[in-house]
Design a protein around this motif. Structure first.
Motif, PDB file in Angstrom:
ATOM      1  N   ARG A 189      -8.421 -10.819  -8.045  1.00 15.45           N
ATOM      2  CA  ARG A 189      -6.855 -10.679  -7.995  1.00 15.45           C
ATOM      3  C   ARG A 189      -6.606 -12.174  -7.896  1.00 15.45           C
ATOM      4  N   GLU A 204       5.746  -5.349  -9.762  1.00 17.60           N
ATOM      5  CA  GLU A 204       6.429  -4.315  -9.114  1.00 17.60           C
ATOM      6  C   GLU A 204       7.950  -4.022  -9.654  1.00 17.60           C
ATOM      7  N   ASN A 221      -5.552 -12.288 -16.809  1.00 14.40           N
ATOM      8  CA  ASN A 221      -4.500 -12.263 -17.084  1.00 14.40           C
ATOM      9  C   ASN A 221      -4.089 -13.889 -17.450  1.00 14.40           C
ATOM     10  N   SER A 229       3.872   3.208  -4.925  1.00 16.93           N
ATOM     11  CA  SER A 229       3.131   3.755  -6.072  1.00 16.93           C
ATOM     12  C   SER A 229       3.254   2.735  -7.119  1.00 16.93           C
ATOM     13  N   SER A 230       4.047   1.946  -7.363  1.00 18.80           N
ATOM     14  CA  SER A 230       4.417   1.126  -8.688  1.00 18.80           C
ATOM     15  C   SER A 230       3.688  -0.190  -8.370  1.00 18.80           C
ATOM     16  N   TYR A 231       3.241  -0.751  -7.246  1.00 20.19           N
ATOM     17  CA  TYR A 231       2.721  -1.897  -6.979  1.00 20.19           C
ATOM     18  C   TYR A 231       1.272  -1.927  -7.746  1.00 20.19           C
ATOM     19  N   LYS A 232       1.076  -3.324  -8.415  1.00 16.18           N
ATOM     20  CA  LYS A 232      -0.158  -3.472  -9.068  1.00 16.18           C
ATOM     21  C   LYS A 232      -0.534  -5.335  -8.784  1.00 16.18           C
ATOM     22  N   THR A 233      -1.509  -5.362  -8.662  1.00 18.35           N
ATOM     23  CA  THR A 233      -1.782  -6.932  -8.775  1.00 18.35           C
ATOM     24  C   THR A 233      -2.228  -7.386 -10.109  1.00 18.35           C
ATOM     25  N   LYS A 259       0.914  -1.306  -0.066  1.00 19.02           N
ATOM     26  CA  LYS A 259       0.029  -0.023   0.052  1.00 19.02           C
ATOM     27  C   LYS A 259       0.798   1.317   0.053  1.00 19.02           C
ATOM     28  N   ASN A 263       7.984  -3.687 -13.706  1.00 17.63           N
ATOM     29  CA  ASN A 263       6.974  -4.587 -14.285  1.00 17.63           C
ATOM     30  C   ASN A 263       7.592  -6.104 -14.050  1.00 17.63           C
ATOM     31  N   SER A 272       1.732 -10.430  -8.489  1.00  8.63           N
ATOM     32  CA  SER A 272       1.708  -9.025  -8.568  1.00  8.63           C
ATOM     33  C   SER A 272       2.627  -8.521  -9.577  1.00  8.63           C
TER      34      SER A 272
END
Length: 442
Positions: free
Chosen positions: A161, A181, A149, A140-144, A137, A197, A179
């Motif tokens: 997720r 990152e 996918n 700022s670059s974290y994505k699930t 959390k 990524n 995820s």
């Protein structure tokens, strides 16, 4: 990558613990080219180092981990659904930073594992670690990764997720969100190499026998999701390493091994030999084809033994593994090799005090023995080995053969045999190259 109908399931294997800091050297270093120091877990520079241990005790520890590692690799090859992984049993640690802003952590580096993962908040269940647990959390670059996918096809999703699950034979495990990152590696000159990524596992439920100096695993194997293949565009599918001899580690030396990526990883020049890198399943392994070994004018054919499932004609009969100390060969081949060595060596045979090795000799005043020229004949590559590549001092005055019988399921070319070679992997050209090198000066 193994996928079942319940969860995203990857079966990694532990090859080596790796404490790494980036030390950029003069070969055009940038995001496409960088070099790292590899710090062995028993080195004085390692957080695992115990100065009270004798060189003999350090050797016994390395041998124990090698036997455990070989047992795991064989079971992994025959049945990739199960493993007997001992997560704390590797050799090196790797220092990385995750997220934006980057958070420093130590992870187990595993050349036989594909998925990279670390412990994440919130923790349903986490093992103790010395560094702060990663909080996605605050990045700022974290994505699930979502359920649609392609990596998540057929797997379990929770709140849109994609979930992953890794289970080990020793009851260790990790579960969490698959995820994306940014991973950052810091050099000693304060330069940073950031790779965006990167697919990794953000583990919320983790437990078992992981050491508290680590927070997870970084996968350097041959599979698609390994960090080596995820950095393929940046490093052009190239990496290499130069491993220092075991004696340097056992004697409290500060000498370090190195691993290179990209342009720095090219192995060229005089005395370089190259052999095909063979693609087969499980894709995590790096497979070579060993044809025979010669000692002086005597030769033992290797491919006449059932070293892999599929029989004599199946190429890729040995894996090259930087995290297994010893070299493991089929039992029948070992017996012939041992007989050939006994005929070739003029020295007094001795018993190994630890009963770990079958063939041992009294060493001369230089701590070694005289052996005729030793050559491992890989396809298109004749690799001349030194005596120290196949014999090591187990106690004062005794050296033992570090090629050992390993059954008939899979063979392993271990790191003692690889010492003092610059070994380059070109995943684009599908080849492995060897160059004789003094790795203590490399």
């Amino acid at each position: 990558m193994e996928i079942n109908n319940k969860s995203f399931t990857l079966i990694p294997m532990l090859v080596l613990l790796l404490f790494v800091h980036f030390s950029l050297i003069s070969c055009g270093e940038n995001i496409n080219s960088f070099t790292l120091d590899l710090i062995h877990r028993d080195s004085p520079l390692s957080p695992f180092h115990n100065p009270s241990n004798t060189p003999y005790e350090r050797l016994q520890h390395a041998l124990y981990q090698s036997f455990s590692r070989a047992s795991f690799l064989k079971k992994k090859y025959v049945n990739p659904i199960e493993s007997t992984l001992i997560p704390s049993g590797g050799e090196y640690l790797m220092k990385i930073s995750i997220g934006t802003p980057p958070i420093d952590t130590l992870v187990i580096a595993d050349t036989g594992s594909d998925l990279t993962w670390t412990q994440c908040k919130p923790c349903v269940n986490c093992f103790k670690q010395l560094t702060p647990i990663f909080n996605p959390k605050k990045s700022s670059s974290y994505k699930t990764i979502g359920c649609n996918n392609k990596l998540c096809q057929g797997s379990l999703c929770n709140n849109s997720r994609c979930n992953y699950e890794v289970s080990y034979g020793d009851q260790s495990h990790t579960m969490g969100d698959l995820s994306i990152e940014t991973f950052t590696f810091s050099s000693t000159s304060s330069q940073n190499v950031s790779i965006p990524n990167i697919v990794f596992g953000c583990g919320h439920d983790n437990g078992g026998t992981f050491p508290n100096v680590t927070s997870g695993i970084i996968g350097l194997g041959g599979g698609n999701v390994s960090i080596v293949n995820q950095m393929h565009q940046q490093i052009k599918g190239k990496f290499s390493y130069c491993l220092i001899p075991l004696e340097s580690l056992l004697d409290n030396s500060n000498a370090t091994s190195h691993i290179n990526f990209g342009n720095c990883a090219t192995v060229s020049g005089p005395n370089v030999v190259s052999t095909p890198l063979i693609k087969k399943e499980p894709s995590t392994f790096y497979y070579l084809n060993l044809e025979r070994i010669s000692i002086g004018n005597r030769t033992v054919e290797f491919n006449s033994f059932p070293v892999v499932v599929g029989g004599d004609d199946d190429p890729g009969n040995i894996i090259i593994d930087s995290g297994t100390t010893l070299t493991y060969v089929p039992d029948a081949f070992y017996l012939n090799l041992e007989s050939m060595l006994i005929l070739s060596i003029n020295a007094t045979k001795k018993d190994d005090p630890s009963s770990s090795f079958r063939l041992c000799y009294e060493s001369n005043k230089n701590g070694t023995i005289d052996v005729p020229k030793i050559v491992a004949h890989f396809t298109n590559a004749d690799l001349e080995l030194s005596t120290s590549n196949i014999f090591t001092k187990v106690v004062e005055g005794i050296v033992c053969l570090t090629i050992v019988p390993g059954g008939n399921q899979i063979s392993i070319f271990g790191n003692l045999a690889q010492a003092n070679f610059l070994i380059g992997y070109d995943l684009k050209a599908n080849k492995v190259s060897f160059k004789p090198t003094d790795c203590t000066k490399y």
